[in-house]
Motif scaffolding. Structure first.
Motif, short mmCIF file in Angstrom:
data_model
loop_
_atom_site.label_atom_id
_atom_site.label_comp_id
_atom_site.label_asym_id
_atom_site.label_seq_id
_atom_site.Cartn_x
_atom_site.Cartn_y
_atom_site.Cartn_z
N TRP A 171 0.83 -1.20 0.11
CA TRP A 171 0.00 0.15 -0.08
C TRP A 171 0.85 1.22 0.03
N THR A 172 0.54 2.14 -0.86
CA THR A 172 1.51 3.21 -1.06
C THR A 172 0.92 4.53 -0.53
N LYS A 173 -0.35 4.70 -0.27
CA LYS A 173 -1.00 5.65 0.14
C LYS A 173 -1.20 5.92 1.66
N ALA A 174 -1.89 6.78 1.94
CA ALA A 174 -1.82 7.16 3.46
C ALA A 174 -2.41 5.67 4.26
N GLU A 175 -2.05 5.43 5.30
CA GLU A 175 -2.47 4.21 6.03
C GLU A 175 -4.01 4.32 6.31
N GLY A 176 -4.45 5.30 6.75
CA GLY A 176 -5.83 5.36 7.07
C GLY A 176 -6.82 5.00 5.72
N ASP A 177 -6.09 5.11 4.57
CA ASP A 177 -7.18 5.02 3.50
C ASP A 177 -6.93 3.51 2.93
N ARG A 178 -6.20 2.75 3.71
CA ARG A 178 -5.96 1.40 3.24
C ARG A 178 -7.37 0.38 3.08
N THR A 179 -7.67 0.16 1.85
CA THR A 179 -8.90 -0.70 1.81
C THR A 179 -9.04 -2.14 2.07
N LEU A 180 -10.16 -2.69 1.92
CA LEU A 180 -10.39 -3.97 2.06
C LEU A 180 -9.93 -4.72 0.90
N ALA A 181 -9.37 -6.14 1.17
CA ALA A 181 -9.08 -6.80 0.15
C ALA A 181 -10.43 -7.38 -0.22
N THR A 205 -16.59 3.32 15.63
CA THR A 205 -15.58 2.64 14.96
C THR A 205 -14.27 3.55 14.68
N SER A 206 -13.26 2.87 14.38
CA SER A 206 -12.13 3.63 14.06
C SER A 206 -12.73 4.29 12.41
N PRO A 207 -12.29 5.50 12.32
CA PRO A 207 -12.37 6.09 11.21
C PRO A 207 -11.77 5.66 9.76
N TRP A 208 -10.76 4.84 10.17
CA TRP A 208 -9.75 4.38 9.04
C TRP A 208 -10.65 3.39 8.04
N GLN A 209 -10.30 3.59 6.68
CA GLN A 209 -11.21 3.10 5.60
C GLN A 209 -11.44 1.54 5.98
N ARG A 210 -10.50 0.61 6.30
CA ARG A 210 -10.78 -0.51 6.54
C ARG A 210 -11.76 -1.17 7.60
N CYS A 211 -11.91 -0.20 8.67
CA CYS A 211 -12.95 -0.49 9.84
C CYS A 211 -14.18 0.23 9.32
N VAL A 212 -14.33 1.13 8.54
CA VAL A 212 -15.53 1.84 8.08
C VAL A 212 -16.13 0.85 6.96
N SER A 213 -15.50 0.30 6.29
CA SER A 213 -15.55 -0.80 5.24
C SER A 213 -16.39 -1.90 5.75
N THR A 214 -15.81 -2.43 6.68
CA THR A 214 -16.12 -3.40 7.52
C THR A 214 -17.78 -3.48 8.01
N ILE A 215 -17.79 -2.28 8.79
CA ILE A 215 -19.16 -2.27 9.39
C ILE A 215 -20.32 -1.58 8.19
N ALA A 216 -19.76 -1.18 7.34
CA ALA A 216 -20.62 -0.40 6.14
C ALA A 216 -21.97 -1.08 5.67
N PRO A 217 -21.77 -2.47 5.54
CA PRO A 217 -22.94 -3.33 5.07
C PRO A 217 -23.94 -3.29 5.88
N TYR A 218 -23.64 -3.59 7.36
CA TYR A 218 -24.74 -3.65 8.39
C TYR A 218 -25.23 -2.30 8.55
N ALA A 219 -24.59 -1.20 8.56
CA ALA A 219 -25.00 0.08 8.67
C ALA A 219 -26.03 0.41 7.67
N LYS A 220 -25.65 0.11 6.57
CA LYS A 220 -26.62 0.43 5.53
C LYS A 220 -27.77 -0.43 5.61
N ALA A 221 -27.79 -1.66 6.17
CA ALA A 221 -29.07 -2.44 6.22
C ALA A 221 -29.87 -2.25 7.17
N THR A 222 -29.49 -1.36 8.06
CA THR A 222 -30.07 -0.81 9.37
C THR A 222 -30.25 0.33 9.58
#
Length: 322
Positions: A171-181, A205-222
């Motif tokens: 990953w070459t960008k900011a650590e907080g922007d690292r996305t899910l595989a 949640t941590s605001p870093w992208q990998r945490c936000v993306s982990t909980i996003a499907p649940y948050a969007k569904a509820t």
């Protein structure tokens, strides 16, 4: 005629492979100041039992439990404290049934009419006399004991490690922007399904992208509210673990279902803070070795309503990955 042969001693099968895995629950309520439980009648076997069913190939045991309760009696609920599993012999071999206490608050029940043709609210003693499988009394006794200790009503506090992220080294960008595989994206969907079992109303949640993306499907569904907290990031935790611990401690201020999503390096601090709210023997069941939780794995703490901040039970699950 009953087709299942009960096993009296639940300890005599330790280590034996289970041929059948099932899950369900014991619905309970307080009616006119007294504890009542719900038993069901199954016409196929002409017996009285608890709502339960076999594990599907694409679900976790808690997901099975809540699904079967809904399918058999039309109850939309969440799982409470885990109760002792029971074991007994069936034609395929040894069967295990996992049970949870399930609080019912004025909901109308709709038996499916096929697998379940009748339901009955009754006292625990009446239920014990009706149950066709003597092993089914085991989780009932545990539920009654929890009620007598005033430890039956709980709310869930859930810890989630974020799903699998793209490799740090590449990953070459900011650590907080690292996305899910790609695997992590699938895990996030599985996390959503698992969280649906307890339906947390809020996500911290941590605001870093990998945490936000982990909980996003649940948050969007509820309708869950999401709060981004810098103290849950790896960087902030490294600088001030006390602030991370304070976030965990703050979850106890509101007795409402909640999930916290953070990173592996923060988990020792999170777990230590949780351990302070449970008996020492229970705290020994918490993970102690790195990585503590695998990506997407969860710890569910059942917190007492009557005894604020006291954790009464702990469960740990990996979400099922498609």
């Amino acid at each position: 005629m009953k087709s299942d042969t009960p096993v009296a001693d639940q300890q005599e099968h330790v280590g034996e492979k289970m041929a059948v895995v099932a899950a369900g629950g014991i619905p309970w309520r307080i009616h006119k100041g007294r504890l009542e439980v719900l038993v069901i009648h199954r016409p196929r076997y002409d017996d009285w039992s608890w709502p339960k069913g076999k594990l599907d190939a694409v679900e976790t045991v808690p997901e099975c439990g809540i699904r079967e309760v809904y399918e058999e009696i039309g109850l939309k609920a969440t799982l409470g404290i885990p109760l002792q599993p029971i074991h007994y012999r069936v034609s395929a071999g040894l069967k295990i049934v996992h049970y949870w206490a399930i609080q019912v608050d004025g909901q109308r029940l709709l038996p499916d009419g096929k697998e379940v043709d009748s339901v009955l609210w009754c006292s625990p003693s009446k239920a014990a006399s009706l149950l066709s499988n003597p092993s089914d009394v085991v989780p009932l006794e545990e539920l009654v004991a929890a009620h007598e200790r005033n430890e039956l009503e709980t709310w869930p506090l859930i810890i989630v490690r974020h799903a699998k992220a793209k490799p740090r080294a590449s990953w070459t960008k900011a650590e907080g922007d690292r996305t899910l595989a790609a695997t992590g994206v699938r895990q996030a969907q599985a996390v959503k399904r698992l969280l649906m079992v307890w339906m947390p109303e809020r996500i911290v949640t941590s605001p870093w992208q990998r945490c936000v993306s982990t909980i996003a499907p649940y948050a969007k569904a509820t309708d869950a509210k999401v709060k981004l907290v810098e103290a849950l990031t790896e960087r902030k935790h490294e600088r001030s673990p006390k602030k991370t611990a304070a976030v965990v401690e703050g979850l106890f201020d509101r007795p409402k279902p909640v999930a916290l999503c953070t990173h592996r390096p923060a988990l020792p601090t999170v777990l230590k803070q949780l351990a302070a709210h449970m008996p020492q023997q229970m705290s020994l069941s918490l993970p102690t070795n790195d990585p503590y939780l695998t990506p997407g794995e969860t710890i569910v703490c059942h917190v007492s309503v009557a005894k604020p901040t006291k954790i009464l039970a702990v469960e740990q699950y990996k979400p099922y990955e498609d």
